[in-house]
Write an enzyme that holds these catalytic residues in place. Structure first.
Site, short mmCIF file in Angstrom:
data_model
loop_
_atom_site.label_atom_id
_atom_site.label_comp_id
_atom_site.label_asym_id
_atom_site.label_seq_id
_atom_site.Cartn_x
_atom_site.Cartn_y
_atom_site.Cartn_z
N GLY A 46 110.79 46.00 165.72
CA GLY A 46 110.54 44.74 166.42
C GLY A 46 111.81 44.24 167.08
N GLN A 51 117.64 38.16 170.85
CA GLN A 51 118.54 39.23 170.37
C GLN A 51 119.22 39.97 171.53
OE1 GLN A 51 115.35 40.88 167.57
NE2 GLN A 51 117.23 41.39 166.51
N CYS A 94 117.17 44.03 160.22
CA CYS A 94 117.16 43.40 161.54
C CYS A 94 118.20 44.10 162.40
CB CYS A 94 117.50 41.92 161.40
SG CYS A 94 117.51 41.04 162.96
N LEU A 95 117.85 44.37 163.66
CA LEU A 95 118.80 45.05 164.54
C LEU A 95 120.04 44.18 164.80
CD1 LEU A 95 116.32 46.69 167.07
CD2 LEU A 95 117.54 47.79 165.18
N HIS A 136 108.71 37.98 161.30
CA HIS A 136 110.17 38.13 161.39
C HIS A 136 110.64 37.88 162.83
CE1 HIS A 136 114.03 40.52 160.59
NE2 HIS A 136 114.00 40.41 161.90
N GLU A 137 109.92 38.50 163.80
CA GLU A 137 110.32 38.34 165.20
C GLU A 137 110.10 36.91 165.67
OE1 GLU A 137 112.12 40.58 166.26
OE2 GLU A 137 111.50 42.02 164.72
N HIS A 140 112.93 34.61 164.94
CA HIS A 140 114.05 34.68 165.89
C HIS A 140 113.91 33.63 166.99
CE1 HIS A 140 116.49 38.11 164.67
NE2 HIS A 140 115.42 38.87 164.52
NI NI Z 1 115.36 40.70 163.49
#
Ligand code: NI
Length: 173
Positions: A46, A51, A94-95, A136-137, A140
């Site tokens: 995701g 991000q 998470c990236l 989760h996304e 953000h």
């Molecule tokens: Ni994330």
């Protein structure tokens, strides 16, 4: 399509509330494709627009395990219209917080309303990993990271390590 650089924590751009989009036009559809390409390459399941430094309410998600069973979702203005009382725990990563993982508890099932890449309103019922990933996304878009669901002790430990990694990287450049 283009691969975009991913912002890593700690960074104040990850703490901002993103703005709703008025419509998904060609430019935004391209952004969604670029986000997917960036996510696949990372690799991740995701990615949210903040991000990559875009403060718009746009996320992409694909929990397919292989290239053959890719099943991407492109979502603008995602909104939870229902969540189950039943909750589940997944180990999240998470990236933007590379190499850090922790258990996070969230509703097991959700129904989410969103605008897709064709500017059409959609509703999706999801459970399991897909439901977790979408939530989760969506976090953000509120400037919330998965570590914000942890105790401050655990959160600070991870953030301190990330800060250290950043300093070391900056010094090496
Ligand atoms: Ni994330």
């Amino acid at each position: 399509m283009a691969v975009l650089p991913i912002i890593t924590a700690p960074d104040k751009r990850l703490k901002v509330r993103s703005e709703p989009v008025t419509a998904v036009d060609a430019e935004l559809a391209t952004l969604m494709d670029d986000m997917l390409e960036t996510m696949y390459l990372a690799p991740g399941v995701g990615l949210a627009a903040p991000q990559i430094g875009v403060t718009k309410r746009v996320i992409v998600v694909d929990v397919g395990k292989t290239e053959e069973d890719r099943d991407p979702y492109r979502m603008a203005n995602p909104e939870l219209v229902w969540t189950s009382d039943e909750r589940s725990v997944y180990e999240e990563g998470c990236l933007s917080l590379p190499e850090h993982y922790a258990d996070v508890e969230r509703p097991e099932r959700i129904r989410v309303k969103y605008i897709d890449e064709n500017n059409t309103e959609q509703e999706l019922e999801a459970d399991g990993l897909l439901a977790t990933c979408i939530q989760h996304e969506m976090d953000h878009l509120e400037g919330v990271l998965f570590v914000d669901h942890l105790t401050s002790l655990k959160r600070n430990m991870i953030i301190r390590k990330l800060q250290k990694t950043k300093k070391m990287k900056a010094a090496a450049e």
